[in-house]
Enzyme design. Structure first.
Site, PDB file in Angstrom:
ATOM      1  N   ASP A 165       0.847  -1.196   0.000  1.00  0.00           N
ATOM      2  CA  ASP A 165       0.000   0.000   0.000  1.00  0.00           C
ATOM      3  C   ASP A 165       0.882   1.244   0.000  1.00  0.00           C
ATOM      4  O   ASP A 165       1.890   1.317   0.702  1.00  0.00           O
ATOM      5  CB  ASP A 165      -0.923  -0.019   1.235  1.00  0.00           C
ATOM      6  CG  ASP A 165      -2.068   0.958   1.100  1.00  0.00           C
ATOM      7  OD1 ASP A 165      -3.214   0.511   0.978  1.00  0.00           O
ATOM      8  OD2 ASP A 165      -1.818   2.190   1.114  1.00  0.00           O
TER       9      ASP A 165
ATOM     10  N   ASN B 168     -12.839  -3.402   2.636  1.00  0.00           N
ATOM     11  CA  ASN B 168     -13.815  -2.327   2.782  1.00  0.00           C
ATOM     12  C   ASN B 168     -14.773  -2.433   1.596  1.00  0.00           C
ATOM     13  O   ASN B 168     -14.338  -2.443   0.440  1.00  0.00           O
ATOM     14  CB  ASN B 168     -13.104  -0.971   2.786  1.00  0.00           C
ATOM     15  CG  ASN B 168     -12.177  -0.819   3.978  1.00  0.00           C
ATOM     16  OD1 ASN B 168     -12.482  -1.292   5.070  1.00  0.00           O
ATOM     17  ND2 ASN B 168     -11.051  -0.165   3.772  1.00  0.00           N
TER      18      ASN B 168
ATOM     19  N   HIS C  69     -10.054  -5.431  -3.408  1.00  0.00           N
ATOM     20  CA  HIS C  69      -8.733  -5.574  -2.780  1.00  0.00           C
ATOM     21  C   HIS C  69      -8.890  -5.910  -1.316  1.00  0.00           C
ATOM     22  O   HIS C  69      -9.697  -5.323  -0.613  1.00  0.00           O
ATOM     23  CB  HIS C  69      -7.875  -4.312  -2.947  1.00  0.00           C
ATOM     24  CG  HIS C  69      -8.530  -3.054  -2.460  1.00  0.00           C
ATOM     25  ND1 HIS C  69      -9.474  -2.378  -3.203  1.00  0.00           N
ATOM     26  CD2 HIS C  69      -8.392  -2.366  -1.319  1.00  0.00           C
ATOM     27  CE1 HIS C  69      -9.884  -1.316  -2.520  1.00  0.00           C
ATOM     28  NE2 HIS C  69      -9.252  -1.292  -1.367  1.00  0.00           N
TER      29      HIS C  69
ATOM     30  N   HIS D  15      -6.857  -5.887   2.295  1.00  0.00           N
ATOM     31  CA  HIS D  15      -5.699  -5.299   2.974  1.00  0.00           C
ATOM     32  C   HIS D  15      -5.122  -6.360   3.909  1.00  0.00           C
ATOM     33  O   HIS D  15      -5.814  -6.802   4.836  1.00  0.00           O
ATOM     34  CB  HIS D  15      -6.127  -4.111   3.839  1.00  0.00           C
ATOM     35  CG  HIS D  15      -6.737  -2.947   3.111  1.00  0.00           C
ATOM     36  ND1 HIS D  15      -6.069  -1.752   2.933  1.00  0.00           N
ATOM     37  CD2 HIS D  15      -7.970  -2.774   2.552  1.00  0.00           C
ATOM     38  CE1 HIS D  15      -6.864  -0.895   2.293  1.00  0.00           C
ATOM     39  NE2 HIS D  15      -8.020  -1.482   2.055  1.00  0.00           N
TER      40      HIS D  15
HETATM   41  P1  5GP Z   1      -9.735   1.295   0.272  1.00  0.00           P
HETATM   42  O1  5GP Z   1      -9.888   2.561   1.070  1.00  0.00           O
HETATM   43  O2  5GP Z   1     -10.434   1.395  -1.064  1.00  0.00           O
HETATM   44  O3  5GP Z   1     -10.129   0.058   1.042  1.00  0.00           O
HETATM   45  O4  5GP Z   1      -8.176   1.115   0.027  1.00  0.00           O
HETATM   46  C1  5GP Z   1      -7.496   1.673  -1.048  1.00  0.00           C
HETATM   47  C2  5GP Z   1      -6.033   1.637  -0.688  1.00  0.00           C
HETATM   48  O5  5GP Z   1      -5.282   1.855  -1.865  1.00  0.00           O
HETATM   49  C3  5GP Z   1      -5.608   2.695   0.315  1.00  0.00           C
HETATM   50  O6  5GP Z   1      -5.072   2.066   1.476  1.00  0.00           O
HETATM   51  C4  5GP Z   1      -4.573   3.518  -0.436  1.00  0.00           C
HETATM   52  O7  5GP Z   1      -3.500   3.921   0.377  1.00  0.00           O
HETATM   53  C5  5GP Z   1      -4.116   2.576  -1.522  1.00  0.00           C
HETATM   54  N1  5GP Z   1      -3.693   3.228  -2.750  1.00  0.00           N
HETATM   55  C6  5GP Z   1      -4.312   4.229  -3.405  1.00  0.00           C
HETATM   56  N2  5GP Z   1      -3.636   4.569  -4.519  1.00  0.00           N
HETATM   57  C7  5GP Z   1      -2.558   3.733  -4.580  1.00  0.00           C
HETATM   58  C8  5GP Z   1      -1.483   3.584  -5.517  1.00  0.00           C
HETATM   59  O8  5GP Z   1      -1.392   4.276  -6.534  1.00  0.00           O
HETATM   60  N3  5GP Z   1      -0.558   2.644  -5.240  1.00  0.00           N
HETATM   61  C9  5GP Z   1      -0.632   1.844  -4.129  1.00  0.00           C
HETATM   62  N4  5GP Z   1       0.343   0.937  -3.945  1.00  0.00           N
HETATM   63  N5  5GP Z   1      -1.643   1.942  -3.225  1.00  0.00           N
HETATM   64  C10 5GP Z   1      -2.587   2.881  -3.454  1.00  0.00           C
END
Ligand code: 5GP
Ligand code: ZN
Length: 116
Positions: free
Chosen positions: A34, A89, A102, A104
């Site tokens: 992340d 999420n 995705h 985590h």
């Molecule tokens: P969500 O909030 O949708 O469950 O998680 C999305 C995750 O993607 C977040 O933890 C955020 O930090 C990560 N993220 C967003 N953009 C990028 C990116 O360009 N590269 C990587 N490696 N992680 C990302």
């Protein structure tokens, strides 16, 4: 949902158009760190196929969902952690911000319960 969505950030990572620190790969699944880690280990594990969430993936391709889930333990143990949290999420109200499935994988610090 289709196999890829050209406007999707994580489809671009799958395609190699946006760089990521990939830690594991298999036929249908990739895992990468992340960009904003919330723990010493914070890895996102995603299907190559574009589906918005884990339930949609399980409906569309159950073996691909199982492959993704199986990869999570190796991600944690490769970083030296036997114990880890796996978080999906689902929906904006649950803080989902990227609408490509995705999980985590979070490990390496004390994890409290209930989560925030
Ligand atoms: P969500 O909030 O949708 O469950 O998680 C999305 C995750 O993607 C977040 O933890 C955020 O930090 C990560 N993220 C967003 N953009 C990028 C990116 O360009 N590269 C990587 N490696 N992680 C990302
Ligand atoms: Zn996508």
């Amino acid at each position: 949902m289709g196999e890829t969505d050209e406007s999707c950030l994580f489809c671009k990572i799958v395609a190699g158009d946006i760089p990521a620190e990939i830690v594991a790969e298999s036929e249908h699944t990739i895992a990468f760190r992340d960009i904003n880690p919330q723990a010493p280990t914070h890895v996102l594990v995603i299907p190559r196929r574009h589906e918005p969430d884990i339930a949609s993936l399980a409906d569309a391709a159950p073996l691909e969902a199982a492959e993704l889930l199986s990869m999570t333990r190796k991600i944690a143990t490769d970083d030296g952690h036997d114990d880890y949290r796996l978080v999906f999420n689902n929906g904006a109200g649950a803080q989902q911000t990227v609408f490509h499935c995705h999980g985590h994988v979070v490990a390496g610090r004390d994890l409290t319960w209930p989560p925030g």
